[in-house]
Scaffold this motif. Sequence first.
Motif, PDB file in Angstrom:
ATOM      1  N   SER A  15       0.931  -1.231  -0.071  1.00 44.13           N
ATOM      2  CA  SER A  15      -0.114  -0.060  -0.169  1.00 44.13           C
ATOM      3  C   SER A  15       0.886   1.346  -0.121  1.00 44.13           C
ATOM      4  N   GLU A  16       2.068   0.971  -0.046  1.00 44.60           N
ATOM      5  CA  GLU A  16       3.113   2.187  -0.194  1.00 44.60           C
ATOM      6  C   GLU A  16       3.469   2.777  -1.458  1.00 44.60           C
ATOM      7  N   ALA A  17       3.150   2.090  -2.273  1.00 44.14           N
ATOM      8  CA  ALA A  17       3.412   2.185  -3.919  1.00 44.14           C
ATOM      9  C   ALA A  17       2.371   2.234  -4.975  1.00 44.14           C
ATOM     10  N   ILE A  18       2.449   3.014  -5.797  1.00 44.03           N
ATOM     11  CA  ILE A  18       1.741   2.669  -7.103  1.00 44.03           C
ATOM     12  C   ILE A  18       2.475   2.062  -8.031  1.00 44.03           C
ATOM     13  N   LEU A  19       2.071   0.896  -8.357  1.00 42.88           N
ATOM     14  CA  LEU A  19       2.884  -0.074  -9.397  1.00 42.88           C
ATOM     15  C   LEU A  19       2.387   0.414 -10.679  1.00 42.88           C
ATOM     16  N   SER A  20       3.623   0.637 -11.563  1.00 43.96           N
ATOM     17  CA  SER A  20       3.305   0.965 -13.009  1.00 43.96           C
ATOM     18  C   SER A  20       3.424  -0.283 -13.706  1.00 43.96           C
ATOM     19  N   ARG A  21       2.309  -0.520 -14.740  1.00 47.14           N
ATOM     20  CA  ARG A  21       2.428  -1.569 -15.549  1.00 47.14           C
ATOM     21  C   ARG A  21       2.077  -1.134 -16.939  1.00 47.14           C
ATOM     22  N   CYS A  22       2.608  -1.824 -18.120  1.00 46.16           N
ATOM     23  CA  CYS A  22       2.083  -1.617 -19.289  1.00 46.16           C
ATOM     24  C   CYS A  22       1.727  -3.108 -19.864  1.00 46.16           C
ATOM     25  N   MET A  23       0.998  -3.512 -21.014  1.00 46.92           N
ATOM     26  CA  MET A  23       0.782  -4.605 -21.663  1.00 46.92           C
ATOM     27  C   MET A  23       1.938  -5.498 -21.588  1.00 46.92           C
ATOM     28  N   HIS A  24       3.167  -5.057 -21.786  1.00 52.72           N
ATOM     29  CA  HIS A  24       4.357  -5.891 -22.252  1.00 52.72           C
ATOM     30  C   HIS A  24       5.169  -6.188 -20.949  1.00 52.72           C
ATOM     31  N   GLU A  25       4.661  -5.986 -19.691  1.00 56.50           N
ATOM     32  CA  GLU A  25       5.528  -6.068 -18.704  1.00 56.50           C
ATOM     33  C   GLU A  25       4.656  -7.304 -17.867  1.00 56.50           C
ATOM     34  N   TYR A  34      -2.273  -0.307  -5.116  1.00 52.62           N
ATOM     35  CA  TYR A  34      -2.454   0.727  -6.232  1.00 52.62           C
ATOM     36  C   TYR A  34      -1.867   0.526  -7.582  1.00 52.62           C
ATOM     37  N   LEU A  35      -2.417   0.968  -8.694  1.00 47.59           N
ATOM     38  CA  LEU A  35      -1.812   0.774 -10.043  1.00 47.59           C
ATOM     39  C   LEU A  35      -1.994   2.086 -10.815  1.00 47.59           C
ATOM     40  N   SER A  36      -1.051   2.212 -11.726  1.00 51.52           N
ATOM     41  CA  SER A  36      -1.007   3.313 -12.716  1.00 51.52           C
ATOM     42  C   SER A  36      -0.521   2.110 -14.182  1.00 51.52           C
ATOM     43  N   VAL A  37      -1.428   2.438 -15.125  1.00 55.08           N
ATOM     44  CA  VAL A  37      -1.616   1.662 -16.223  1.00 55.08           C
ATOM     45  C   VAL A  37      -1.474   2.558 -17.552  1.00 55.08           C
ATOM     46  N   GLY A  38      -0.397   2.179 -18.673  1.00 55.64           N
ATOM     47  CA  GLY A  38      -0.399   2.909 -19.539  1.00 55.64           C
ATOM     48  C   GLY A  38       0.289   2.277 -20.999  1.00 55.64           C
ATOM     49  N   ILE A  39       0.325   3.003 -21.822  1.00 55.75           N
ATOM     50  CA  ILE A  39       1.007   2.444 -23.157  1.00 55.75           C
ATOM     51  C   ILE A  39       2.504   3.161 -23.166  1.00 55.75           C
ATOM     52  N   HIS A  40       3.551   2.338 -23.002  1.00 60.56           N
ATOM     53  CA  HIS A  40       4.899   2.931 -22.982  1.00 60.56           C
ATOM     54  C   HIS A  40       5.523   2.976 -24.423  1.00 60.56           C
ATOM     55  N   PRO A  41       6.010   4.215 -24.768  1.00 62.71           N
ATOM     56  CA  PRO A  41       6.690   4.287 -26.269  1.00 62.71           C
ATOM     57  C   PRO A  41       7.698   3.061 -26.570  1.00 62.71           C
ATOM     58  N   TRP A  42       8.325   2.710 -25.653  1.00 67.69           N
ATOM     59  CA  TRP A  42       9.354   1.459 -26.063  1.00 67.69           C
ATOM     60  C   TRP A  42       8.661   0.314 -26.329  1.00 67.69           C
ATOM     61  N   TYR A  43       7.686  -0.076 -26.084  1.00 62.44           N
ATOM     62  CA  TYR A  43       7.026  -1.295 -26.240  1.00 62.44           C
ATOM     63  C   TYR A  43       5.777  -1.145 -27.284  1.00 62.44           C
ATOM     64  N   LEU A  44       5.972  -0.207 -28.142  1.00 61.82           N
ATOM     65  CA  LEU A  44       4.832   0.115 -29.023  1.00 61.82           C
ATOM     66  C   LEU A  44       5.393  -0.087 -30.332  1.00 61.82           C
ATOM     67  N   THR A  45       4.255  -1.038 -31.126  1.00 62.40           N
ATOM     68  CA  THR A  45       4.106  -1.078 -32.707  1.00 62.40           C
ATOM     69  C   THR A  45       2.869  -0.876 -33.316  1.00 62.40           C
ATOM     70  N   GLU A  46       3.102  -0.875 -34.515  1.00 60.11           N
ATOM     71  CA  GLU A  46       1.692  -0.611 -35.270  1.00 60.11           C
ATOM     72  C   GLU A  46       0.937  -1.674 -34.977  1.00 60.11           C
ATOM     73  N   LYS A  47       1.491  -2.988 -35.212  1.00 56.47           N
ATOM     74  CA  LYS A  47       0.656  -4.177 -35.163  1.00 56.47           C
ATOM     75  C   LYS A  47      -0.050  -4.378 -33.523  1.00 56.47           C
ATOM     76  N   ASP A  48       0.655  -3.935 -32.807  1.00 56.88           N
ATOM     77  CA  ASP A  48       0.016  -4.171 -31.380  1.00 56.88           C
ATOM     78  C   ASP A  48      -0.518  -2.894 -30.708  1.00 56.88           C
ATOM     79  N   PHE A  49      -0.608  -2.053 -31.360  1.00 55.31           N
ATOM     80  CA  PHE A  49      -1.201  -0.616 -30.634  1.00 55.31           C
ATOM     81  C   PHE A  49      -2.517  -0.951 -30.365  1.00 55.31           C
ATOM     82  N   PRO A  50      -3.511  -1.443 -31.482  1.00 54.99           N
ATOM     83  CA  PRO A  50      -4.965  -1.646 -31.055  1.00 54.99           C
ATOM     84  C   PRO A  50      -5.017  -2.713 -29.826  1.00 54.99           C
ATOM     85  N   LEU A  51      -4.134  -3.702 -29.646  1.00 58.14           N
ATOM     86  CA  LEU A  51      -4.225  -4.585 -28.434  1.00 58.14           C
ATOM     87  C   LEU A  51      -3.811  -3.925 -27.228  1.00 58.14           C
TER      88      LEU A  51
END
Length: 217
Positions: A15-25, A34-51
Amino acid sequence: MLLDIHTHHLPAVTSEAILSRCMHEGEIPSQAFYLSVGIHPWYLTEKDFPLQCDWLEKQLKDSRVIAIGEAGLDKSCDTYFPLQEEAFRYVCFKAEQYGLPLVIHSVRTTAELIALKKEIRPSVPWIIHGFRGKPELASSLLGQGFYLSFGEKYHPEALAVTPSERLLLETDDSAKDIRSLYESTAALRGVSSFTLMEKQQDIIKSLFFKDKYCLFR
């Protein structure tokens, strides 16, 4: 209590942290509080952007999510920059839709980021995570209404010029304990750890827990 506003590693007291996650983690740990979720530019491709968009929309239904990110722009990675911009705009839209603060990854893209903030005119806070820039850059971003989050590595003068009401602390990928960051930050700013913690609690509550129940006191 303390709160690490951005980490990729769960602490012993979750409970002392906000864990950050994207789909590829990988799968989100059930013990994350607590969570923070996003789309990280390192793991982004045209193919999986919709996913990734579908994944983000699904995660936003989780009541543990109190922020969006990390997401942003990075000229040091190989991801096609117009695709990064498209993904970031999508994440910005979701942050507005859900009324959640946005945790931003920015590498050599300050001008683009400021231009987008002026265009979008967000109603939610925009937080630059892991800020390592010089004090001049810090002042420029602060002047545009950004919050700055500092981790293990930072420019001491930039941290010193950041007003307490715009200052946040994080561990990101570091193994450093958030308590040691509070202590070193307090020493650099010439205040007691207690004073810094009190101010941080007020800011964190206003950013992440407005109208929400939390264990954070």
